[in-house]
Design a protein around this motif. Structure first.
Motif, PDB file in Angstrom:
ATOM      1  N   VAL A 173       1.987   7.042  -6.426  1.00 21.45           N
ATOM      2  CA  VAL A 173       2.586   6.196  -5.381  1.00 21.45           C
ATOM      3  C   VAL A 173       1.647   5.042  -5.026  1.00 21.45           C
ATOM      4  O   VAL A 173       2.078   3.891  -4.886  1.00 21.45           O
ATOM      5  CB  VAL A 173       2.911   7.039  -4.128  1.00 21.45           C
ATOM      6  CG1 VAL A 173       3.277   6.136  -2.945  1.00 21.45           C
ATOM      7  CG2 VAL A 173       4.054   7.998  -4.422  1.00 21.45           C
ATOM      8  N   VAL A 174       0.344   5.364  -4.886  1.00 18.12           N
ATOM      9  CA  VAL A 174      -0.636   4.324  -4.573  1.00 18.12           C
ATOM     10  C   VAL A 174      -0.674   3.270  -5.679  1.00 18.12           C
ATOM     11  O   VAL A 174      -0.696   2.056  -5.410  1.00 18.12           O
ATOM     12  CB  VAL A 174      -2.037   4.934  -4.361  1.00 18.12           C
ATOM     13  CG1 VAL A 174      -3.099   3.846  -4.290  1.00 18.12           C
ATOM     14  CG2 VAL A 174      -2.071   5.766  -3.095  1.00 18.12           C
ATOM     15  N   CYS A 175      -0.671   3.723  -6.941  1.00 22.84           N
ATOM     16  CA  CYS A 175      -0.681   2.786  -8.070  1.00 22.84           C
ATOM     17  C   CYS A 175       0.583   1.930  -8.089  1.00 22.84           C
ATOM     18  O   CYS A 175       0.517   0.730  -8.369  1.00 22.84           O
ATOM     19  CB  CYS A 175      -0.819   3.552  -9.386  1.00 22.84           C
ATOM     20  SG  CYS A 175      -2.460   4.265  -9.661  1.00 22.84           S
ATOM     21  N   ILE A 176       1.739   2.538  -7.782  1.00 21.16           N
ATOM     22  CA  ILE A 176       2.998   1.779  -7.739  1.00 21.16           C
ATOM     23  C   ILE A 176       2.941   0.712  -6.662  1.00 21.16           C
ATOM     24  O   ILE A 176       3.342  -0.443  -6.872  1.00 21.16           O
ATOM     25  CB  ILE A 176       4.190   2.732  -7.513  1.00 21.16           C
ATOM     26  CG1 ILE A 176       4.430   3.592  -8.750  1.00 21.16           C
ATOM     27  CG2 ILE A 176       5.459   1.935  -7.179  1.00 21.16           C
ATOM     28  CD1 ILE A 176       5.480   4.673  -8.561  1.00 21.16           C
ATOM     29  N   ILE A 177       2.413   1.078  -5.479  1.00 23.79           N
ATOM     30  CA  ILE A 177       2.281   0.108  -4.385  1.00 23.79           C
ATOM     31  C   ILE A 177       1.366  -1.035  -4.790  1.00 23.79           C
ATOM     32  O   ILE A 177       1.652  -2.217  -4.516  1.00 23.79           O
ATOM     33  CB  ILE A 177       1.748   0.807  -3.117  1.00 23.79           C
ATOM     34  CG1 ILE A 177       2.799   1.777  -2.563  1.00 23.79           C
ATOM     35  CG2 ILE A 177       1.370  -0.215  -2.043  1.00 23.79           C
ATOM     36  CD1 ILE A 177       2.301   2.632  -1.413  1.00 23.79           C
ATOM     37  N   GLU A 178       0.268  -0.707  -5.469  1.00 23.47           N
ATOM     38  CA  GLU A 178      -0.667  -1.745  -5.906  1.00 23.47           C
ATOM     39  C   GLU A 178      -0.027  -2.652  -6.950  1.00 23.47           C
ATOM     40  O   GLU A 178      -0.197  -3.883  -6.905  1.00 23.47           O
ATOM     41  CB  GLU A 178      -1.937  -1.096  -6.468  1.00 23.47           C
ATOM     42  CG  GLU A 178      -2.798  -0.462  -5.397  1.00 23.47           C
ATOM     43  CD  GLU A 178      -3.937   0.353  -5.968  1.00 23.47           C
ATOM     44  OE1 GLU A 178      -4.874   0.655  -5.207  1.00 23.47           O
ATOM     45  OE2 GLU A 178      -3.903   0.703  -7.168  1.00 23.47           O
ATOM     46  N   VAL A 179       0.722  -2.065  -7.894  1.00 26.06           N
ATOM     47  CA  VAL A 179       1.404  -2.870  -8.920  1.00 26.06           C
ATOM     48  C   VAL A 179       2.453  -3.779  -8.277  1.00 26.06           C
ATOM     49  O   VAL A 179       2.558  -4.964  -8.625  1.00 26.06           O
ATOM     50  CB  VAL A 179       2.050  -1.957  -9.987  1.00 26.06           C
ATOM     51  CG1 VAL A 179       2.954  -2.774 -10.905  1.00 26.06           C
ATOM     52  CG2 VAL A 179       0.974  -1.252 -10.809  1.00 26.06           C
ATOM     53  N   LEU A 180       3.213  -3.232  -7.321  1.00 25.46           N
ATOM     54  CA  LEU A 180       4.212  -4.049  -6.622  1.00 25.46           C
ATOM     55  C   LEU A 180       3.538  -5.179  -5.844  1.00 25.46           C
ATOM     56  O   LEU A 180       4.035  -6.309  -5.821  1.00 25.46           O
ATOM     57  CB  LEU A 180       5.030  -3.177  -5.670  1.00 25.46           C
ATOM     58  CG  LEU A 180       6.043  -2.224  -6.310  1.00 25.46           C
ATOM     59  CD1 LEU A 180       6.688  -1.331  -5.250  1.00 25.46           C
ATOM     60  CD2 LEU A 180       7.108  -2.999  -7.075  1.00 25.46           C
ATOM     61  N   GLY A 181       2.404  -4.859  -5.202  1.00 26.81           N
ATOM     62  CA  GLY A 181       1.657  -5.892  -4.475  1.00 26.81           C
ATOM     63  C   GLY A 181       1.198  -7.000  -5.403  1.00 26.81           C
ATOM     64  O   GLY A 181       1.283  -8.190  -5.060  1.00 26.81           O
ATOM     65  N   MET A 182       0.723  -6.620  -6.605  1.00 22.43           N
ATOM     66  CA  MET A 182       0.294  -7.629  -7.581  1.00 22.43           C
ATOM     67  C   MET A 182       1.475  -8.462  -8.063  1.00 22.43           C
ATOM     68  O   MET A 182       1.375  -9.686  -8.213  1.00 22.43           O
ATOM     69  CB  MET A 182      -0.416  -6.949  -8.756  1.00 22.43           C
ATOM     70  CG  MET A 182      -1.785  -6.388  -8.416  1.00 22.43           C
ATOM     71  SD  MET A 182      -2.716  -5.824  -9.863  1.00 22.43           S
ATOM     72  CE  MET A 182      -1.792  -4.370 -10.322  1.00 22.43           C
ATOM     73  N   CYS A 183       2.612  -7.795  -8.304  1.00 14.96           N
ATOM     74  CA  CYS A 183       3.815  -8.516  -8.763  1.00 14.96           C
ATOM     75  C   CYS A 183       4.312  -9.483  -7.695  1.00 14.96           C
ATOM     76  O   CYS A 183       4.658 -10.636  -7.993  1.00 14.96           O
ATOM     77  CB  CYS A 183       4.920  -7.521  -9.124  1.00 14.96           C
ATOM     78  SG  CYS A 183       4.577  -6.521 -10.578  1.00 14.96           S
TER      79      CYS A 183
END
Length: 225
Positions: free
Chosen positions: A198-208
């Motif tokens: 979940v943390v990685c998904i949030i970080e990827v979404l933040g980068m996108c």
């Protein structure tokens, strides 16, 4: 354009929430640093006791989320790209730590056991001089309801109050902290894995999100800001 505005304010809202959470963690770290005398249960990581760890995590979360919030709100290219780079670095660090823990699990377990024994001896020596000492051992033992590394006998005659079971000052938690922490980790392995994902998904979404806004600002001709 409406989608970009929605993306912009969503990014602002999420980063503002993370900023508040980071500030709370930061404040808790300061409170622990000023209210108690802490020493790490791992001497090789003496600087990384519970208070200092919360302090550093709070700073990281507040700084990164502030960059994301202000960058999205002001549509500032420099802040957005800085936010993207920091998130990317954090994700790489998290994945690297996870890989190291998986590959060198046995070696890390042995090193931790040796270090915990040194930390316990240091805590025992410190308690001889300061009878009211409160350190990371007390925090861990109270939180996880454990005593010592393997059992209470490792404290000798000076068993801390954090080992006492509720309502009974003569009985101590039967399990040691190392085995209790290990069991807790293994029993919650699925939850920990889901949390990391979940943390990685949030970080990827933040980068996108940040890169999408960055590209939009570049195409709109606003120039370098």
């Amino acid at each position: 354009m409406s989608c970009l505005k929605c993306l912009k304010y969503t990014m602002c809202l999420v980063n503002f929430i993370f900023f508040i959470c980071g500030a709370v963690i930061f404040g808790l770290g300061i409170h622990l640093m000023t209210s108690s005398r802490f020493s790490s249960i791992l001497p090789s990581l003496q600087a990384m006791n519970i208070a200092n760890t919360l302090f550093i995590i709070g700073i990281i979360i507040t700084c990164v989320s502030f960059l994301g919030f202000l960058g999205a709100l002001k549509e500032n290219r420099c802040l957005l790209i800085s936010f993207f780079i920091l998130l990317f670095i954090l994700m790489l660090v998290e994945l690297s730590v996870a890989c190291v823990l998986l590959v060198y699990e046995a070696k890390i377990e042995n090193l931790m056991t040796d270090d915990l024994q040194k930390g316990l001896r240091n805590s025992i020596d410190n308690r001889k001089n300061v009878t009211t000492l409160v350190d990371d051992w007390d925090t861990v033992q109270t939180t996880f309801q454990c005593c010592g590394i393997n059992n209470s006998s490792e404290w000798g005659k000076q068993i801390p109050k954090s080992c006492n079971t509720p309502g009974n000052g003569t009985h101590y938690w039967p399990k040691g902290c190392f085995s209790k922490l290990k069991d807790t980790f293994e029993n919650n392995l699925l939850n920990i894995g889901i949390s990391v994902i979940v943390v990685c998904i949030i970080e990827v979404l933040g980068m996108c999100f940040s890169m999408t806004l960055f590209c939009h600002i570049s195409r709109s001709g606003l120039g370098y800001k």
